[in-house]
Design an enzyme around this catalytic site. Structure first.
Site, PDB file in Angstrom:
ATOM      1  N   ASP A 355       0.714  -1.266   0.002  1.00  0.00           N
ATOM      2  CA  ASP A 355      -0.172   0.061   0.153  1.00  0.00           C
ATOM      3  C   ASP A 355       0.836   1.217   0.040  1.00  0.00           C
ATOM      4  O   ASP A 355       2.036   1.203   0.549  1.00  0.00           O
ATOM      5  CB  ASP A 355      -0.939   0.092   1.279  1.00  0.00           C
ATOM      6  N   ASN A 357       1.327   3.378  -2.781  1.00  0.00           N
ATOM      7  CA  ASN A 357       1.678   3.819  -4.236  1.00  0.00           C
ATOM      8  C   ASN A 357       1.283   5.203  -4.692  1.00  0.00           C
ATOM      9  O   ASN A 357       1.915   6.030  -5.309  1.00  0.00           O
ATOM     10  CB  ASN A 357       1.466   2.925  -5.381  1.00  0.00           C
ATOM     11  N   ARG A 368      -0.866   9.239 -10.296  1.00  0.00           N
ATOM     12  CA  ARG A 368      -0.898   8.035  -9.324  1.00  0.00           C
ATOM     13  C   ARG A 368      -0.245   6.712  -9.975  1.00  0.00           C
ATOM     14  O   ARG A 368       0.242   5.933  -9.520  1.00  0.00           O
ATOM     15  CB  ARG A 368      -2.221   7.841  -9.103  1.00  0.00           C
ATOM     16  N   HIS A 372       2.356   3.460  -8.893  1.00  0.00           N
ATOM     17  CA  HIS A 372       2.110   2.157  -9.380  1.00  0.00           C
ATOM     18  C   HIS A 372       3.385   1.673 -10.199  1.00  0.00           C
ATOM     19  O   HIS A 372       3.800   0.144  -9.779  1.00  0.00           O
ATOM     20  CB  HIS A 372       0.926   1.927 -10.217  1.00  0.00           C
ATOM     21  N   SER A 400      -7.277  -5.207  -5.828  1.00  0.00           N
ATOM     22  CA  SER A 400      -8.418  -5.941  -4.965  1.00  0.00           C
ATOM     23  C   SER A 400      -9.682  -5.719  -5.894  1.00  0.00           C
ATOM     24  O   SER A 400      -9.854  -4.917  -6.468  1.00  0.00           O
ATOM     25  CB  SER A 400      -8.557  -5.196  -3.491  1.00  0.00           C
ATOM     26  N   GLU A 402     -12.200  -4.627  -4.492  1.00  0.00           N
ATOM     27  CA  GLU A 402     -12.760  -3.111  -4.266  1.00  0.00           C
ATOM     28  C   GLU A 402     -12.181  -1.987  -5.066  1.00  0.00           C
ATOM     29  O   GLU A 402     -12.553  -0.899  -5.101  1.00  0.00           O
ATOM     30  CB  GLU A 402     -12.375  -2.873  -2.750  1.00  0.00           C
ATOM     31  N   LEU A 464      11.020 -20.560  -4.954  1.00  0.00           N
ATOM     32  CA  LEU A 464      10.078 -19.485  -4.387  1.00  0.00           C
ATOM     33  C   LEU A 464       8.683 -19.583  -5.121  1.00  0.00           C
ATOM     34  O   LEU A 464       8.833 -19.383  -6.356  1.00  0.00           O
ATOM     35  CB  LEU A 464      10.489 -17.959  -4.262  1.00  0.00           C
ATOM     36  N   GLU A 540       0.644 -13.402  12.198  1.00  0.00           N
ATOM     37  CA  GLU A 540       1.201 -12.174  12.654  1.00  0.00           C
ATOM     38  C   GLU A 540       1.242 -10.970  11.795  1.00  0.00           C
ATOM     39  O   GLU A 540       1.508 -11.103  10.708  1.00  0.00           O
ATOM     40  CB  GLU A 540       2.783 -12.561  13.042  1.00  0.00           C
TER      41      GLU A 540
HETATM   42  C1  IPE Z   1      -5.461  -2.992  -0.402  1.00  0.00           C
HETATM   43  O1  IPE Z   1      -5.038  -1.458  -0.656  1.00  0.00           O
HETATM   44  C2  IPE Z   1      -5.413  -3.501  -1.733  1.00  0.00           C
HETATM   45  C3  IPE Z   1      -3.967  -3.264  -2.301  1.00  0.00           C
HETATM   46  C4  IPE Z   1      -2.700  -3.114  -1.844  1.00  0.00           C
HETATM   47  C5  IPE Z   1      -4.042  -4.131  -3.790  1.00  0.00           C
HETATM   48  P1  IPE Z   1      -6.147  -0.355  -0.729  1.00  0.00           P
HETATM   49  O2  IPE Z   1      -5.540   1.137  -0.829  1.00  0.00           O
HETATM   50  O3  IPE Z   1      -7.019  -0.600  -1.617  1.00  0.00           O
HETATM   51  O4  IPE Z   1      -6.760  -0.537   0.723  1.00  0.00           O
HETATM   52  P2  IPE Z   1      -7.779   0.358   1.395  1.00  0.00           P
HETATM   53  O5  IPE Z   1      -8.921   0.781   0.552  1.00  0.00           O
HETATM   54  O6  IPE Z   1      -7.201   1.700   1.930  1.00  0.00           O
HETATM   55  O7  IPE Z   1      -8.332  -0.155   2.492  1.00  0.00           O
HETATM   56  C1  IPE Z   2      -1.533   0.196  -3.308  1.00  0.00           C
HETATM   57  O1  IPE Z   2      -1.429   1.708  -3.508  1.00  0.00           O
HETATM   58  C2  IPE Z   2      -1.859  -0.339  -4.732  1.00  0.00           C
HETATM   59  C3  IPE Z   2      -3.374  -0.693  -5.168  1.00  0.00           C
HETATM   60  C4  IPE Z   2      -4.267  -0.570  -4.281  1.00  0.00           C
HETATM   61  C5  IPE Z   2      -3.496  -0.972  -6.197  1.00  0.00           C
HETATM   62  P1  IPE Z   2      -2.464   2.553  -3.422  1.00  0.00           P
HETATM   63  O2  IPE Z   2      -2.797   2.933  -4.619  1.00  0.00           O
HETATM   64  O3  IPE Z   2      -3.721   2.086  -2.472  1.00  0.00           O
HETATM   65  O4  IPE Z   2      -1.875   3.720  -2.613  1.00  0.00           O
HETATM   66  P2  IPE Z   2      -2.494   4.876  -1.626  1.00  0.00           P
HETATM   67  O5  IPE Z   2      -3.362   3.898  -0.413  1.00  0.00           O
HETATM   68  O6  IPE Z   2      -3.438   5.481  -2.440  1.00  0.00           O
HETATM   69  O7  IPE Z   2      -1.174   5.785  -1.399  1.00  0.00           O
HETATM   70 MG    MG Z   3      -4.098   2.328  -0.588  1.00  0.00          MG
END
Ligand code: IPE
Ligand code: IPE
Ligand code: MG
Length: 588
Positions: A355, A357, A368, A372, A400, A402, A464, A540
Site C-alpha cells: 500500500d 503507491n 498515481r 504503481h 483488490s 474493491e 519460491l 502475525e
Molecule cells: C489494498 O489497498 C489493496 C491492495 C494493496 C491491492 P487499498 O489502498 O485498496 O486499501 P484500502 O482501501 O485503503 O483499505
Molecule cells: C496500493 O497503493 C496499490 C493498489 C491498491 C493497487 P494505493 O494506490 O492504494 O496507494 P494509496 O493508498 O492511495 O497511497
Molecule cells: Mg491504498
C-alpha cells in the site's frame, strides 16, 4: 587469443565480418570494448541476427521459417552439450558460452519468440509492443552484461535505473524499426502498435501502399521524437564503470544520429534504409574511442579464459539452453546480505499488502499511475530478497475487488502494468514459480491468458512461489468456496452436517496455499482490507509506515527478523515469564 583451432578462428572471423557488413554501427560499438571481449560480442550479435534472418527470409513460407528457427535453436541446444557445432555461428557461440561460463538459458525464451515472429506480429498498444521488444532484446543485453561481469567489469545497474535501461532498449528497438521500415513494408510487416498508427489517421493505409503523405510524415516525426526521448537516459550510466558507460553513451549518440537520418529521409524512407553521414558517425566515434581506450587502460581485461584446462580433464561445457541452472538473484545495490534465520523460526508464507503507491506519487508530484510503476520496481527487489533469504511462499496483493471503485484511468494503468510485468517476466532465470489468485471473470481476457501462461511456464519450479492477487477479495473467495461446498453437497458427495474447517480449506480456489505466517502491510494503514481472511486468520501482523515504492528487500528481511521474535500460541497458554519462548509452529 582464441587458440590454435583454425575452425574456431574462422567461425569468429565470420561472425566479425557479418557484424561489420550488416551493422557497421554495432561493429563500431564492439570496437569500443576490450579486445578480449570482442569475439564473444561478435558471436552473440551474429547468433541473434542469424535467427532473425531465418525468421525474415521471405523465400520460405511462414511455417517453414518458424521451423527453421526452431531447428537452429534445437541444434544449439544439443551442441551446448557436445561443445562444438558444424555451423560456424553456433560454433563461435558455443565456444563463447564455454569460455566465459555464460548461462544461455536466459536466451531460450527470446529465441523461441523469434519463431513466433515469423508468423507476423500485430500490437494493439505500446505496452504490448514494449513487452515484445523487451522480451527479445533484454536477454541478449543481459548476456553482454554477464560477459562483462565474468571479465571483472560488472555493469552495475541500480535497480531504480532498470526502467531507464528498458526505456533505452525501447528507443533502440524503435530506431531499428524506423530504419528498416522500407524492408519491412516490402514484406508486408508493420511493427508499430495500432495505438501509434491511430494517432495519425490514414497513416497506416498510406504506409502499406508505400505512399508518403502528411499523415505518414506526421507519424514519423512523432515516432522519431519518442525514440529520442527514450534513448536519452542520462542517469543510466551514472556511477557506472567508465568502460561500459562509454559504450552505452556512444550507443545513445549513434541512435540519435540514426533517428536524425530517419527524420531527414522524407519519402526516401519508404524506399531504402536511411543512414547517418559517415562524417557524422566518425565525429561521434572518435572521442568515444579515446575515452574507451583510456577507461580500459585503467582496468585491463585479461584474455578470455582457456577452454580446455588439460587434455585429461573433461572439457568445460557451457550451461544448457533449457533446464536452467537457475541464477542467484542479483544482490541488493547496498551489498547487504540477508540475515541468517534459524530454519525452525523462518515463516513459510509471507503475504504483503503493498500500500501507499498513490501517496508516494502525490509526494513526488506525479500522477498515481507513476506510483504503481515505481511499486513494480519494489516488487522485483522484494522477490529477489525473498529468494535470498530462502522464503517458500510470497503472496502479493496487487489489485483488490474493491479497487474497481477507482478512476478507470488508474485501474487501467494498474492492469497494464500487470500485463507488462507478466510479459517481461524479470524472474525468468530465477527459481521462481509464478501463480495468480483472484476472480478471472471481470478481468480483461488477455491479462488472464498472460497470467495463466506464466503460471504454466513456471509450474515445475520448486524455489519460491510468488502468488500475485489480482482482482482478489477475501469475502469473494469465501463466497465462492461456500458455493463450491453447496454444489458438492447438492450432488450428494458431501454431508452438510459434517462440513468442517478442512472441507472448507479443500474447496478454496487455491487449496494448496499454506496459511499465512506473517502479514505485512506498508503505507501506514493498520487494516487488512479484505486480504486472505481465511489463510491469515492466525497470521502475525506487521505494519510499516513507508509507502510501497520506497520499500526494498531489506524491509522484508526486517519484517522476517521481527517475526522470529514473536511468540505464536495459536490459542495455547503462553510460557510462564521465566520460561523461554517456544519455537513457532513449523510450516503452516
Ligand atoms: C489494498 O489497498 C489493496 C491492495 C494493496 C491491492 P487499498 O489502498 O485498496 O486499501 P484500502 O482501501 O485503503 O483499505
Ligand atoms: C496500493 O497503493 C496499490 C493498489 C491498491 C493497487 P494505493 O494506490 O492504494 O496507494 P494509496 O493508498 O492511495 O497511497
Ligand atoms: Mg491504498
Amino acid at each position: 587469443m582464441i587458440g590454435d583451432d583454425p575452425a574456431l578462428r574462422s567461425a569468429y572471423r565470420l561472425c566479425r565480418d557479418r557484424t561489420r557488413r550488416q551493422d557497421p554501427a554495432e561493429y563500431a560499438l564492439i570496437q569500443l570494448v576490450p579486445v578480449a571481449l570482442r569475439p564473444a560480442c561478435w558471436a552473440l550479435w551474429a547468433a541473434a541476427n542469424t535467427i532473425d534472418d531465418l525468421a525474415d527470409d521471405r523465400t520460405a513460407s511462414a511455417g517453414e521459417r518458424a521451423a527453421r528457427v526452431r531447428r537452429w535453436i534445437d541444434a544449439l541446444e544439443r551442441e551446448l552439450t557436445t561443445g562444438t557445432s558444424p555451423d560456424p555461428v553456433r560454433r563461435a557461440l558455443v565456444d563463447t558460452a564455454a569460455r566465459w561460463r555464460l548461462d544461455l538459458s536466459g536466451l531460450h525464451h527470446a529465441m523461441t519468440e523469434v519463431a513466433v515472429d515469423a508468423h507476423g506480429r500485430r500490437f494493439a498498444d505500446w505496452s504490448g509492443w514494449r513487452a515484445w521488444g523487451r522480451g527479445n532484446l533484454l536477454p541478449w543485453f543481459e548476456q553482454v552484461r554477464d560477459l562483462f561481469d565474468r571479465a571483472g567489469v560488472p555493469v552495475a545497474l541500480r535497480l531504480d535505473r532498470q526502467e531507464s535501461y528498458e526505456r533505452f532498449l525501447d528507443g533502440m528497438r524503435l530506431a531499428d524499426i524506423l530504419t528498416d521500415l522500407s524492408a519491412d513494408l516490402a514484406q508486408g510487416d508493420l511493427l508499430l502498435p495500432a495505438e501509434a498508427l491511430d494517432r495519425c489517421p490514414g497513416a497506416e493505409e498510406d504506409l502499406t501502399a508505400l505512399r508518403w503523405s502528411p499523415a505518414v510524415a506526421g507519424l514519423v516525426a512523432h515516432l522519431t521524437d519518442l525514440g529520442r526521448q527514450w534513448v536519452t537516459q542520462p542517469s543510466l550510466t551514472r556511477g557506472m564503470h567508465p568502460g561500459p558507460a562509454t559504450v552505452l553513451a556512444a550507443m545513445a549518440d549513434l541512435l540519435l544520429a540514426q533517428l536524425d537520418a530517419v527524420d531527414a529521409a522524407g519519402p526516401a524512407l519508404l524506399r531504402a534504409r536511411p543512414r547517418p553521414a559517415l562524417l557524422t558517425t566518425a565525429r561521434l566515434l572518435a572521442p568515444a574511442r579515446a575515452r574507451a581506450a583510456l577507461a580500459w587502460s585503467l582496468t585491463p581485461v585479461p584474455a578470455p579464459p582457456a577452454r580446455r584446462p588439460a587434455p585429461h580433464l573433461p572439457a568445460v561445457h557451457p550451461r544448457p539452453l533449457r533446464r536452467p541452472a537457475f541464477r542467484s538473484p542479483p544482490p541488493h545495490p547496498s551489498g547487504e546480505r540477508p540475515p541468517r534465520i534459524p530454519v525452525e523460526r523462518m515463516p513459510t508464507h509471507v503475504a504483503v499488502i503493498m500500500d501507499g503507491n498513490g501517496r508516494w506519487a502525490q509526494r513526488h508530484g506525479l500522477p498515481r499511475h507513476e506510483g504503481h510503476r515505481a511499486g513494480a520496481a519494489a516488487v522485483r527487489d522484494v522477490v529477489h530478497g525473498a529468494l535470498e533469504i530462502g522464503l517458500r511462499h510470497l503472496t502479493l496483493y496487487a489489485f483488490s475487488t474493491e479497487n474497481w471503485k477507482r478512476d478507470p484511468e488508474e485501474t487501467g494503468a494498474i492492469l497494464d502494468l500487470l500485463r507488462q510485468e507478466t510479459r517481461a517476466y524479470p524472474f525468468e532465470d530465477l527459481d521462481v514459480r509464478m501463480r495468480w489468485h483472484g476472480r478471472a471473470d471481470n478481468l480483461p481476457q488477455d491479462l488472464v491468458d498472460l497470467l495463466d501462461m506464466r503460471e504454466r511456464s513456471t509450474r515445475d519450479r520448486t524455489g519460491l512461489t510468488v502468488t500475485t492477487c489480482v482482482n482478489y477479495g477475501g469475502r469473494d473467495e469465501i463466497a465462492r468456496t461456500a458455493a463450491a461446498l453447496a454444489r458438492r453437497a447438492r450432488s450428494g458427495r458431501l454431508d452438510p452436517d459434517l462440513i468442517g474447517e478442512q472441507d472448507f480449506a479443500e474447496h478454496l480456489p487455491r487449496p494448496d496455499m499454506p496459511d499465512v505466517d506473517l502479514l505485512w502491510r506498508t503505507g501506514n494503514e493498520q487494516r487488512t482490507s479484505n486480504f486472505l481472511p481465511w489463510q491469515a486468520a492466525y497470521a502475525e501482523l506487521h505494519f510499516t509506515p513507508d509507502h510501497w515504492p520506497d520499500v526494498d528487500r531489506r524491509d522484508l528481511w526486517r519484517a522476517i527478523t521481527e517475526y522470529t521474535h514473536r511468540q505464536r500460541r495459536h490459542g495455547a497458554a503462553g510460557p510462564a515469564p521465566h520460561e523461554p519462548a517456544t519455537a513457532p509452529r513449523e510450516g503452516a
